[in-house]
Design a protein around this motif. Structure first.
Motif, PDB file in Angstrom:
ATOM      1  N   LEU A  47      26.511   3.359 -28.420  1.00 40.06           N
ATOM      2  CA  LEU A  47      27.535   2.858 -27.505  1.00 40.06           C
ATOM      3  C   LEU A  47      27.656   3.731 -26.263  1.00 40.06           C
ATOM      4  N   LEU A  48      27.460   5.019 -26.415  1.00 36.01           N
ATOM      5  CA  LEU A  48      27.499   5.907 -25.257  1.00 36.01           C
ATOM      6  C   LEU A  48      26.351   5.574 -24.297  1.00 36.01           C
ATOM      7  N   GLN A  49      25.164   5.341 -24.854  1.00 32.71           N
ATOM      8  CA  GLN A  49      24.035   4.948 -24.014  1.00 32.71           C
ATOM      9  C   GLN A  49      24.312   3.623 -23.314  1.00 32.71           C
ATOM     10  N   GLU A  50      24.866   2.672 -24.050  1.00 34.16           N
ATOM     11  CA  GLU A  50      25.203   1.377 -23.450  1.00 34.16           C
ATOM     12  C   GLU A  50      26.232   1.541 -22.331  1.00 34.16           C
ATOM     13  N   THR A  51      27.169   2.459 -22.527  1.00 31.44           N
ATOM     14  CA  THR A  51      28.186   2.720 -21.514  1.00 31.44           C
ATOM     15  C   THR A  51      27.544   3.215 -20.224  1.00 31.44           C
ATOM     16  N   TYR A  52      26.643   4.183 -20.350  1.00 31.82           N
ATOM     17  CA  TYR A  52      25.985   4.729 -19.160  1.00 31.82           C
ATOM     18  C   TYR A  52      25.088   3.690 -18.488  1.00 31.82           C
ATOM     19  N   VAL A  53      24.421   2.874 -19.272  1.00 32.38           N
ATOM     20  CA  VAL A  53      23.586   1.824 -18.686  1.00 32.38           C
ATOM     21  C   VAL A  53      24.460   0.832 -17.932  1.00 32.38           C
ATOM     22  N   SER A  54      25.554   0.414 -18.548  1.00 25.81           N
ATOM     23  CA  SER A  54      26.460  -0.528 -17.882  1.00 25.81           C
ATOM     24  C   SER A  54      27.053   0.070 -16.614  1.00 25.81           C
ATOM     25  N   ALA A  55      27.400   1.359 -16.671  1.00 21.19           N
ATOM     26  CA  ALA A  55      27.948   2.019 -15.490  1.00 21.19           C
ATOM     27  C   ALA A  55      26.906   2.047 -14.369  1.00 21.19           C
ATOM     28  N   TRP A  56      25.675   2.340 -14.719  1.00 23.07           N
ATOM     29  CA  TRP A  56      24.601   2.380 -13.730  1.00 23.07           C
ATOM     30  C   TRP A  56      24.409   1.002 -13.099  1.00 23.07           C
ATOM     31  N   LEU A  57      24.415  -0.032 -13.931  1.00 25.32           N
ATOM     32  CA  LEU A  57      24.209  -1.384 -13.427  1.00 25.32           C
ATOM     33  C   LEU A  57      25.385  -1.870 -12.575  1.00 25.32           C
ATOM     34  N   ALA A  58      26.570  -1.327 -12.837  1.00 19.98           N
ATOM     35  CA  ALA A  58      27.771  -1.772 -12.118  1.00 19.98           C
ATOM     36  C   ALA A  58      28.233  -0.758 -11.075  1.00 19.98           C
ATOM     37  N   ILE A  59      27.416   0.226 -10.753  1.00 22.74           N
ATOM     38  CA  ILE A  59      27.838   1.310  -9.872  1.00 22.74           C
ATOM     39  C   ILE A  59      28.309   0.812  -8.505  1.00 22.74           C
ATOM     40  N   ARG A  60      27.790  -0.285  -8.051  1.00 27.38           N
ATOM     41  CA  ARG A  60      28.216  -0.830  -6.751  1.00 27.38           C
ATOM     42  C   ARG A  60      29.648  -1.343  -6.797  1.00 27.38           C
ATOM     43  N   ARG A  61      30.131  -1.654  -7.990  1.00 24.09           N
ATOM     44  CA  ARG A  61      31.517  -2.128  -8.128  1.00 24.09           C
ATOM     45  C   ARG A  61      32.506  -0.984  -8.329  1.00 24.09           C
ATOM     46  N   TYR A  62      31.995   0.229  -8.446  1.00 24.14           N
ATOM     47  CA  TYR A  62      32.867   1.387  -8.619  1.00 24.14           C
ATOM     48  C   TYR A  62      33.671   1.632  -7.353  1.00 24.14           C
ATOM     49  N   ASP A  63      34.967   1.821  -7.524  1.00 28.30           N
ATOM     50  CA  ASP A  63      35.873   2.105  -6.411  1.00 28.30           C
ATOM     51  C   ASP A  63      36.050   3.616  -6.317  1.00 28.30           C
ATOM     52  N   PRO A  64      35.474   4.251  -5.303  1.00 28.48           N
ATOM     53  CA  PRO A  64      35.537   5.714  -5.215  1.00 28.48           C
ATOM     54  C   PRO A  64      36.947   6.281  -5.035  1.00 28.48           C
ATOM     55  N   THR A  65      37.926   5.428  -4.795  1.00 26.60           N
ATOM     56  CA  THR A  65      39.307   5.919  -4.694  1.00 26.60           C
ATOM     57  C   THR A  65      39.905   6.174  -6.078  1.00 26.60           C
ATOM     58  N   ARG A  66      39.264   5.660  -7.118  1.00 25.29           N
ATOM     59  CA  ARG A  66      39.707   5.888  -8.493  1.00 25.29           C
ATOM     60  C   ARG A  66      38.872   7.006  -9.104  1.00 25.29           C
ATOM     61  N   PRO A  67      39.425   7.744 -10.050  1.00 23.14           N
ATOM     62  CA  PRO A  67      38.626   8.790 -10.712  1.00 23.14           C
ATOM     63  C   PRO A  67      37.444   8.182 -11.470  1.00 23.14           C
ATOM     64  N   PHE A  68      36.277   8.805 -11.318  1.00 26.60           N
ATOM     65  CA  PHE A  68      35.073   8.293 -11.964  1.00 26.60           C
ATOM     66  C   PHE A  68      35.219   8.289 -13.487  1.00 26.60           C
ATOM     67  N   ALA A  69      35.800   9.356 -14.045  1.00 21.87           N
ATOM     68  CA  ALA A  69      35.954   9.451 -15.495  1.00 21.87           C
ATOM     69  C   ALA A  69      36.816   8.311 -16.040  1.00 21.87           C
ATOM     70  N   THR A  70      37.811   7.910 -15.290  1.00 22.20           N
ATOM     71  CA  THR A  70      38.673   6.793 -15.712  1.00 22.20           C
ATOM     72  C   THR A  70      37.879   5.495 -15.747  1.00 22.20           C
ATOM     73  N   TRP A  71      37.088   5.268 -14.713  1.00 23.69           N
ATOM     74  CA  TRP A  71      36.253   4.066 -14.644  1.00 23.69           C
ATOM     75  C   TRP A  71      35.249   4.049 -15.791  1.00 23.69           C
ATOM     76  N   LEU A  72      34.606   5.181 -16.036  1.00 21.05           N
ATOM     77  CA  LEU A  72      33.619   5.281 -17.108  1.00 21.05           C
ATOM     78  C   LEU A  72      34.270   5.073 -18.479  1.00 21.05           C
ATOM     79  N   ARG A  73      35.453   5.630 -18.664  1.00 18.97           N
ATOM     80  CA  ARG A  73      36.171   5.484 -19.930  1.00 18.97           C
ATOM     81  C   ARG A  73      36.541   4.013 -20.169  1.00 18.97           C
ATOM     82  N   SER A  74      36.890   3.301 -19.127  1.00 18.95           N
ATOM     83  CA  SER A  74      37.203   1.875 -19.262  1.00 18.95           C
ATOM     84  C   SER A  74      35.982   1.096 -19.748  1.00 18.95           C
ATOM     85  N   ILE A  75      34.832   1.437 -19.217  1.00 19.44           N
ATOM     86  CA  ILE A  75      33.593   0.788 -19.664  1.00 19.44           C
ATOM     87  C   ILE A  75      33.341   1.111 -21.134  1.00 19.44           C
ATOM     88  N   ALA A  76      33.529   2.374 -21.515  1.00 14.44           N
ATOM     89  CA  ALA A  76      33.307   2.790 -22.909  1.00 14.44           C
ATOM     90  C   ALA A  76      34.256   2.065 -23.857  1.00 14.44           C
TER      91      ALA A  76
END
Length: 161
Positions: free
Chosen positions: A25-54
């Motif tokens: 699941l951790l690997q899937e989380t990182y893959v999903s984050a990589w695939l969705a990186i363009r949707r990441y809002d840099p005004t939000r903390p990255f760890a929060t965004w990643l945790r939501s995906i996890a």
């Protein structure tokens, strides 16, 4: 991402209660984050965004696991592996008891409903504030407080049996 991987792994492992599944699941989380990186809002903390995906990956895993159990006709959690203990080794017996209690706690945590499990783990395992948890889960801090209290109550009931 490497700085958050240990914390994120511990969270996922506690969430699902299975070491191998947590790695997947951790690997899937990182893959999903990589695939969705363009949707990441840099005004939000990255760890929060990643945790939501996890958390979403863990929830998906739980739903799939339930379906597999129903299809196979097997309900209930996997039994922990047996540990060999010598008869004259009180220290080993203590370790076995500790291991059993930890396994029992992990099973109880894994059995919690998703809406109670995530806030409890984020608060107790990671020491996050109610405001941070509310941001990750998309709920109010008061809802987080209520869910944590309910999760603790449910854990106490489960472990008292």
């Amino acid at each position: 991402m490497a700085a958050t991987s240990g914390d994120l792994y511990r969270f996922v492992r506690r969430y699902v209660g299975d070491t191998d599944e947590a790695h997947d699941l951790l690997q899937e989380t990182y893959v999903s984050a990589w695939l969705a990186i363009r949707r990441y809002d840099p005004t939000r903390p990255f760890a929060t965004w990643l945790r939501s995906i996890a958390i979403n990956k863990c929830r998906d895993w739980g739903r799939k696991r339930t379906v597999r159990r129903i299809v196979r006709g097997v309900m209930g959690l996997d039994t922990p592996e047996a540990m060999a203990v010598g008869e004259d080794a009180p220290e080993a017996e203590t370790q076995l008891d500790d291991r059993r209690r930890m396994d029992e706690m992990n099973r109880a945590l894994a059995a919690l409903p998703d809406n109670l499990k995530a806030p409890l783990l984020l608060a107790s395992l990671e020491g996050r504030s109610h405001a941070e948890i509310a941001e990750v889960l998309g709920v109010t801090p008061k809802a987080v407080e209520t869910r944590i209290a309910r999760a603790r109550q449910k854990l106490n009931q489960t472990l008292a049996r």
